[in-house]
Structure formats: C-alpha cells, structure tokens
Design a protein around this motif. Structure first.
Motif, short mmCIF file in Angstrom:
data_model
loop_
_atom_site.label_atom_id
_atom_site.label_comp_id
_atom_site.label_asym_id
_atom_site.label_seq_id
_atom_site.Cartn_x
_atom_site.Cartn_y
_atom_site.Cartn_z
N GLY A 1 -11.33 12.08 2.67
CA GLY A 1 -12.37 11.91 1.65
C GLY A 1 -11.94 12.33 0.26
N TRP B 1 -10.67 12.38 -3.45
CA TRP B 1 -11.03 11.35 -4.45
C TRP B 1 -9.89 10.37 -4.70
N ARG C 1 -9.99 7.73 -2.01
CA ARG C 1 -11.14 6.84 -2.23
C ARG C 1 -10.81 5.85 -3.35
N THR D 1 -12.83 12.70 7.24
CA THR D 1 -13.05 13.51 6.04
C THR D 1 -13.49 14.90 6.50
#
Length: 215
Positions: free
Chosen positions: A130, A132, A135, A164
């Motif tokens: 998860g 950043w 992502r 995550t």
C-alpha cells in the motif's frame, strides 16, 4: 523460507544491513528460544545469536540457504512453512519469526496461526504493497510495481499473496491476534510514529514489523 525463489534468497533484496533485522533484534528478549521460519542464509539468526544470545533454530526451503546456515554454525533444517510447521509442538519457542516471507506462502493465514501456536509470541515483517510509490506506479503506468523491497517483475516474482498493512491488520483481527508492538518503516528506513493513524502509515510505510501474540 522463500517458497518459490529459485535462487535460494529471501523475497526481499539481500542487504546485510537490513533495517527490519535490526528492528526484530530490538523486539527480542535476550537468552530466549527462537525459531526463524525461512531463515535464508542465516543473517538474522547470526545477528540474534551474537547480540541477544538466543538459542536459535531455523527452517529453510532452499538447500543453498541451509548449506550457508550450517557453514555459519547455525542449527537449521530444510523445510517448507506451508507444510512442516504442523510438526512443531505448541509453545516450543519463545518467539517464532517470519521475516519478509509471508507474502510468498500459499496459505498466509494458516502460517500465521502456526507461528502463534509454536511461539509464545510471533514476529512478522513484510513489504507494504500500500506504499504510495507502488500505488503511483500502478496509477501512472498501469503496470505491476517494482521497488527495492519488491524487486521482481510480475512473471518471476516469488510473492503470491501481496498485502498492504491494513490487509494484514484485517488478517490479525480474523485470526484473533493481539498486536503487542508495531514498527512501520519509511522508504528511508525511519520509524513512523506509532501514534500515526494506520491509514496514514499504510500510505507512507514501505515495510512493517509486528510483534504478535494470541489474543
């Protein structure tokens, strides 16, 4: 134990100065009994033996890893976390450690339950899918992300159950696990404040180390 890595290494890039190893060492009480599941080349076991005086044992899938551990003078046998943990008696160790490996197991829930059955406490570390940057890679490029802690392309990765931090917390809740201590590390290896909300640590943390016990 790196279940699918044909090179006999862990799922995380090899690094003798791994921050998560130092965090795990800080969580271990001296002179205790410990099982390192998926101990790879024995780097963590050696560190704990030297700095904490632990009576450590290890299991490792790859013969290469077992040979390297034996060469270090460590007590390690060849075994598979998805199959062989069932043979260990209840509470036979003070700690059962699974470092950067749970995402490579076929049944993470069963492995976690065995860790908590075998050890008085369990320590699990894992890369945070998860984060950043991962992502952003998916959003910007539409491709499976690659990073220092997740260095493999989608077709050769040993990781089969990405998660995550909040995913893992959900698993802990489902299994009935008490989180004794949580350490979330940033991309630079800095510890994020434990008071920071989980959702924010899930966004900013690149890896997590959790000290767990049966609730």
């Amino acid at each position: 134990m790196n279940l699918l890595n044909q090179n006999g290494g862990r799922t995380m890039a090899a690094d003798p100065n791994r921050v998560d190893h130092r965090v795990i060492a800080d969580l271990i009480e001296p002179n205790t009994r410990l099982l390192d599941v998926g101990c790879s080349n024995g780097t963590l076991l050696s560190l704990l033996k030297t700095t904490k005086g632990v009576d450590g044992r290890g299991i490792e899938l790859s013969q290469k890893g077992v040979n390297e551990c034996v060469a270090r003078g460590l007590s390690v046998i060849q075994g598979d976390a998805d199959i062989d943990l069932v043979y260990y008696p209840d509470k036979s160790f003070d700690y059962a450690v699974l470092s950067q490996t749970i995402q490579a197991t076929h049944d993470p829930r069963a492995v976690l339950e065995h860790l908590l059955r075998i050890g008085q406490k369990a320590i699990v570390s894992f890369p945070n899918f998860g984060h950043w940057t991962l992502r952003l890679q998916v959003l910007a490029h539409g491709r499976m992300p690659v990073s220092k802690n997740l260095p493999y392309t989608w077709y050769d990765t040993p990781n089969i159950h990405f998660c995550t931090i909040v995913d893992f917390l959900d698993l802990c809740k489902a299994v009935g696990v008490k989180i004794e201590k949580s350490v979330v590390l940033s991309r630079r290896g800095m510890q994020l404040p434990e008071t920071m909300p989980w959702k924010l640590r899930n966004l900013l943390g690149e890896q997590a180390v959790l000290l767990l016990s049966a609730d």
